[in-house]
Scaffold this motif. Sequence first.
Motif, PDB file in Angstrom:
ATOM      1  N   UNK A  81      21.942  25.626  42.680  1.00 41.55           N
ATOM      2  CA  UNK A  81      23.398  25.724  42.670  1.00 41.55           C
ATOM      3  C   UNK A  81      23.840  26.834  43.609  1.00 41.55           C
ATOM      4  N   UNK A  82      24.931  26.573  44.307  1.00 46.29           N
ATOM      5  CA  UNK A  82      25.469  27.557  45.242  1.00 46.29           C
ATOM      6  C   UNK A  82      26.544  28.354  44.500  1.00 46.29           C
ATOM      7  N   UNK A  83      26.681  29.652  44.805  1.00 45.08           N
ATOM      8  CA  UNK A  83      27.747  30.434  44.166  1.00 45.08           C
ATOM      9  C   UNK A  83      28.651  31.028  45.232  1.00 45.08           C
ATOM     10  N   UNK A  84      29.926  30.757  45.121  1.00 45.10           N
ATOM     11  CA  UNK A  84      30.902  31.262  46.088  1.00 45.10           C
ATOM     12  C   UNK A  84      32.063  31.896  45.324  1.00 45.10           C
ATOM     13  N   UNK A  85      33.026  32.412  46.078  1.00 44.72           N
ATOM     14  CA  UNK A  85      34.225  32.911  45.401  1.00 44.72           C
ATOM     15  C   UNK A  85      35.014  31.684  44.923  1.00 44.72           C
ATOM     16  N   UNK A  86      35.987  31.928  44.042  1.00 42.11           N
ATOM     17  CA  UNK A  86      36.730  30.798  43.502  1.00 42.11           C
ATOM     18  C   UNK A  86      37.375  29.955  44.605  1.00 42.11           C
ATOM     19  N   UNK A  87      38.044  30.629  45.566  1.00 36.29           N
ATOM     20  CA  UNK A  87      38.778  29.832  46.564  1.00 36.29           C
ATOM     21  C   UNK A  87      37.830  29.126  47.526  1.00 36.29           C
ATOM     22  N   UNK A  88      36.704  29.772  47.857  1.00 35.35           N
ATOM     23  CA  UNK A  88      35.736  29.107  48.757  1.00 35.35           C
ATOM     24  C   UNK A  88      35.116  27.893  48.066  1.00 35.35           C
ATOM     25  N   UNK A 128      36.139  28.209  32.014  1.00 38.46           N
ATOM     26  CA  UNK A 128      36.735  29.534  31.828  1.00 38.46           C
ATOM     27  C   UNK A 128      37.627  29.431  30.596  1.00 38.46           C
ATOM     28  N   UNK A 129      37.745  30.523  29.838  1.00 42.45           N
ATOM     29  CA  UNK A 129      38.621  30.467  28.666  1.00 42.45           C
ATOM     30  C   UNK A 129      40.088  30.428  29.099  1.00 42.45           C
ATOM     31  N   UNK A 130      40.909  29.766  28.300  1.00 45.49           N
ATOM     32  CA  UNK A 130      42.326  29.606  28.626  1.00 45.49           C
ATOM     33  C   UNK A 130      43.005  30.942  28.905  1.00 45.49           C
ATOM     34  N   UNK A 131      42.595  31.972  28.184  1.00 43.94           N
ATOM     35  CA  UNK A 131      43.224  33.287  28.314  1.00 43.94           C
ATOM     36  C   UNK A 131      43.106  33.834  29.733  1.00 43.94           C
ATOM     37  N   UNK A 132      42.136  33.307  30.527  1.00 35.64           N
ATOM     38  CA  UNK A 132      41.916  33.844  31.884  1.00 35.64           C
ATOM     39  C   UNK A 132      42.414  32.889  32.967  1.00 35.64           C
ATOM     40  N   UNK A 133      43.206  31.883  32.589  1.00 34.28           N
ATOM     41  CA  UNK A 133      43.646  30.891  33.572  1.00 34.28           C
ATOM     42  C   UNK A 133      44.587  31.459  34.644  1.00 34.28           C
ATOM     43  N   UNK A 134      45.193  32.635  34.359  1.00 35.88           N
ATOM     44  CA  UNK A 134      46.211  33.187  35.260  1.00 35.88           C
ATOM     45  C   UNK A 134      45.784  33.193  36.730  1.00 35.88           C
ATOM     46  N   UNK A 135      44.489  33.501  36.989  1.00 31.23           N
ATOM     47  CA  UNK A 135      44.027  33.632  38.381  1.00 31.23           C
ATOM     48  C   UNK A 135      44.195  32.335  39.173  1.00 31.23           C
ATOM     49  N   UNK A 136      44.348  31.218  38.473  1.00 33.87           N
ATOM     50  CA  UNK A 136      44.472  29.934  39.156  1.00 33.87           C
ATOM     51  C   UNK A 136      45.791  29.814  39.925  1.00 33.87           C
ATOM     52  N   UNK A 137      46.788  30.613  39.461  1.00 34.73           N
ATOM     53  CA  UNK A 137      48.097  30.570  40.125  1.00 34.73           C
ATOM     54  C   UNK A 137      47.956  30.871  41.614  1.00 34.73           C
ATOM     55  N   UNK A 138      47.064  31.843  41.920  1.00 31.31           N
ATOM     56  CA  UNK A 138      46.886  32.231  43.323  1.00 31.31           C
ATOM     57  C   UNK A 138      46.188  31.141  44.124  1.00 31.31           C
ATOM     58  N   UNK A 139      45.547  30.211  43.431  1.00 33.22           N
ATOM     59  CA  UNK A 139      44.786  29.169  44.142  1.00 33.22           C
ATOM     60  C   UNK A 139      45.577  27.855  44.237  1.00 33.22           C
ATOM     61  N   UNK A 140      46.865  27.914  43.864  1.00 34.50           N
ATOM     62  CA  UNK A 140      47.664  26.677  43.811  1.00 34.50           C
ATOM     63  C   UNK A 140      47.521  25.838  45.079  1.00 34.50           C
ATOM     64  N   UNK A 141      47.558  26.506  46.229  1.00 37.61           N
ATOM     65  CA  UNK A 141      47.505  25.770  47.493  1.00 37.61           C
ATOM     66  C   UNK A 141      46.182  25.024  47.647  1.00 37.61           C
ATOM     67  N   UNK A 142      45.077  25.762  47.367  1.00 39.09           N
ATOM     68  CA  UNK A 142      43.732  25.166  47.518  1.00 39.09           C
ATOM     69  C   UNK A 142      43.534  24.019  46.532  1.00 39.09           C
ATOM     70  N   UNK A 143      44.133  24.151  45.365  1.00 37.48           N
ATOM     71  CA  UNK A 143      43.872  23.168  44.299  1.00 37.48           C
ATOM     72  C   UNK A 143      44.777  21.935  44.385  1.00 37.48           C
ATOM     73  N   UNK A 144      45.690  21.946  45.315  1.00 37.35           N
ATOM     74  CA  UNK A 144      46.638  20.839  45.457  1.00 37.35           C
ATOM     75  C   UNK A 144      45.902  19.491  45.605  1.00 37.35           C
ATOM     76  N   UNK A 145      46.253  18.540  44.771  1.00 41.35           N
ATOM     77  CA  UNK A 145      45.689  17.199  44.869  1.00 41.35           C
ATOM     78  C   UNK A 145      44.276  17.072  44.308  1.00 41.35           C
TER      79      UNK A 145
END
Length: 477
Positions: free
Chosen positions: A62-69, A81-98
Motif C-alpha cells: 500500500x502506498x501512503x500519501x497526504x490526504x490531498x495527494x 476516520x471518525x466523524x468527529x474529525x471530518x472537518x479537514x475534508x472541507x479543505x479538500x472540497x475541490x479535489x473531492x468533487x465528483x
Amino acid sequence: MEKTSTDAFPSTMNSSEKQETVCIFGTGDFGRSLALKMLQCDYSIVFGSRNPLRSSLLPNGAEVLSYSEAAQKSDIIILAVHREHYEFLKELTEVLKGKILVDISNNLKINQYPESNAEYLAQLVPGAHVVKAFNTISAWALQSGALDANRQVFVCGNDSKAKQRVMDIVRTLGLTPLDQGSLMAAKEIENYPLQLFPMWKFPFYLSAILCVFFFFYCIIRDIIYPYVNGKKDSTFRLAISIPNRIFPIAALTLLALVYLPGVIAAILQLYRGTKYRRFPDWLDHWMLCRKQLGLVALGFAFLHVLYTLVIPIRYYVRWTLKNRTITQAKAKTEDPFSTSTAWLNDSYIALGILGFFLFVLLGITSLPSVSNMVNWREFRFVQSKLGYLTLILCTAHTMVYGGKRFLSPSSLRWYLPSAYVIALIIPCTVLVIKFILILPCIDKTLARIRQGWERNSKQTSNGQHLKQSSIYLDSQL
Ligand SMILES: Cc1cc2nc3c(=O)[nH]c(=O)nc-3n(C[C@H](O)[C@H](O)[C@H](O)COP(=O)(O)OP(=O)(O)OC[C@H]3O[C@@H](n4cnc5c(N)ncnc54)[C@H](O)[C@@H]3O)c2cc1C
Ligand SMILES: NC(=O)C1=CN([C@@H]2O[C@H](COP(=O)(O)OP(=O)(O)OC[C@H]3O[C@@H](n4cnc5c(N)ncnc54)[C@H](OP(=O)(O)O)[C@@H]3O)[C@@H](O)[C@H]2O)C=CC1
Ligand code: HEM
Ligand SMILES: [Fe+3]
C-alpha cells in the motif's frame, strides 16, 4: 442533493487482471484491515494520512500519501476516520468533487447526532457522491476472516452508479451487499451495530416480568401461606418446586403470546374489512418478534422437562412416599387404586410429552438450515398448524394436570387460585378466539380479505394501498 452521473470518471484499472485503485483515508484499525483485505483481492491501495511518513504497521504493497495527494489517485475514497474529525475534508472540497466518498463510520450512541454521519458528510463535501457502507463489519472480522456470522454489508446512497461501484467492491471482497436505498437510510444503518439483539428485547423483558410476577405469586401461595397457617417452613420449595411452576407457566404463556397477535390481526382485518391498512406499531413489532418469543418459550419448556425428570429422586418426594407407606402400614389401611386418577395422571403426562415433542419440532424448523429446505407453504404449515396443535396439547396438559382440583374452592389460598389456573387464561382466550375465527362463515370472509377483497372498496383507491409489513416474515426466517 442533485444527482450527477458518475460516468464522468473512468475506473482506474492498472492492468487487465488487476482491480481498480482505491483510496483509503485514515491509517487506523479499520483502514488497515480493509486495505489488507482489498490488497488480497487484488486492489491497489493508496492511503491518505496526516503523517504519511510516520505511518507504521501498514500492509505491504500500500502506498501512503497526504490526504490531498491520495485523493487524486482514485475516484473512490473510503473514509476510515471518525466523524468527529471530518472537518479537514472541507479543505479538500475541490479535489473531492465528483468522487465517490464511502462513509463507514459508526457512533457510540443511538441518535448521537441529529443527522446521520453520511448525511453530515454529504453536507460537508457537497460535490462528492456519498455512499454509506461497511459500518456493520468489524475491523477484527475483516482481518481474521471470521465473517460467517455476518457477511451482510448494508449500502445506501443517492447516486445509483456510485452505489453500484461500492457494491461491486463489497462483492469482490466476498461479502453480500444489501441495497438499502437513498442516503436517508443511513441513520438506520448506523443504528444497527448499536442495537443489542433488537428482536430479543421484547421477549426477554416479557419473560422477566412473567417470571417475577409468578415468583411472588408462588411465594405467597406456597411459602408464606403454609407458614402463616401451620408454621411450616417450606422454603426448600424455592429450589425446585417453585421454578418448576414458574418455568412451565412462562412457557405456556409465551407460547400463547406467539399466537395471540395473529388472532388480533385477524380481528382487525375483519373489523376494517381490508388488509391494506397498516397495523398499529405495537402489533407490527409483536408480530415480527414471534420467532424469538417462541424460542424463549421453548427454552422455558426445556427447563420444565429437566426439573420434572428429577422429581423421583428428590428427598422431599421420597420422604413423602415412605412416610405415607409407613403411616398406612401402621394404621393397616391402604389407598384404593383409582382408575380415574391413573387415567388423569397418565393423560396429562402424555399430553405434556406430545406437546413438548411438537414444541421441539417447531424449534427445529426455525433453524435456518432447516427452514431453507422447505418452501413457504410447508414452513407456514409447520409454524401455524403444528404451532396451534402444540398450544392445544400444552394447554390440555395443564388443564388435565389440574384435573379434579381445577377451579375447586378448596385449592384457593387467601382467595388466590393455583398459579396454573391464571396461566391458562391467555392460552384459552387465544384458542377460543381462533376457534371462532375458523368457523366457516368468518373464515371465508377473512380468506377473501386476505386475498385482497375490500368491504368498502369504492372508498379506497388502489394507489393508496399500504402493505402490512408484519405478515411478511420471510426476511426473518
Ligand atoms: C419454537 C418456535 C419457533 C418459531 N420459529 C419461527 C420462525 O423461525 N419464523 C417465524 O416466522 N415464526 C416462528 N415462530 C412463531 C410462529 O410459529 C409463527 O409466527 C407462526 O406463523 C404464527 O402462526 P399464525 O397462525 O399466528 O400466523 P399468521 O402469520 O399470523 O397467520 C394467521 C393466518 O393468516 C393467514 N395469513 C397471514 N398472512 C396472510 C396474507 N398476507 N395473505 C393471506 N393469508 C395470510 C395464514 O395462512 C394463517 O392461517 C416460532 C414459534 C415457536 C414456538
Ligand atoms: N474499528 C472497527 O472495527 C470499525 C470502525 N468503523 C469506523 O471506521 C472509522 C475508523 O475507525 P478506526 O480505524 O477504528 O479508528 P482509529 O482511531 O484507529 O483510526 C482513525 C484514523 O483517522 C485518521 N484521522 C484523521 N483525522 C484525524 C484526527 N483529527 N484525529 C485522529 N485521527 C484522525 C487517523 O489516520 P492518520 O493518522 O493516518 O491520519 C486515524 O488513524 C470510524 O468512523 C469507525 O466508526 C466502522 C466499523 C468497524
Ligand atoms: C416431556 C414433557 C413434559 C412432561 C413430562 C411434563 C410433566 C409435568 C409434570 C409432572 C407436572 C406437574 C409438576 C408438579 O407436580 O409440580 C407438570 C406441570 C405443568 N406443565 Fe408439564 N410436562 C411436560 C411438558 C410441558 C410443556 C411443553 C408445557 C407448556 C408449554 C408444560 C406446562 C406445564 C404447566 C403450566 C404445568 C403446571 C405447573 C404448576 O402450576 O405446577 N409442560 N408437567
Ligand atoms: Fe450528489
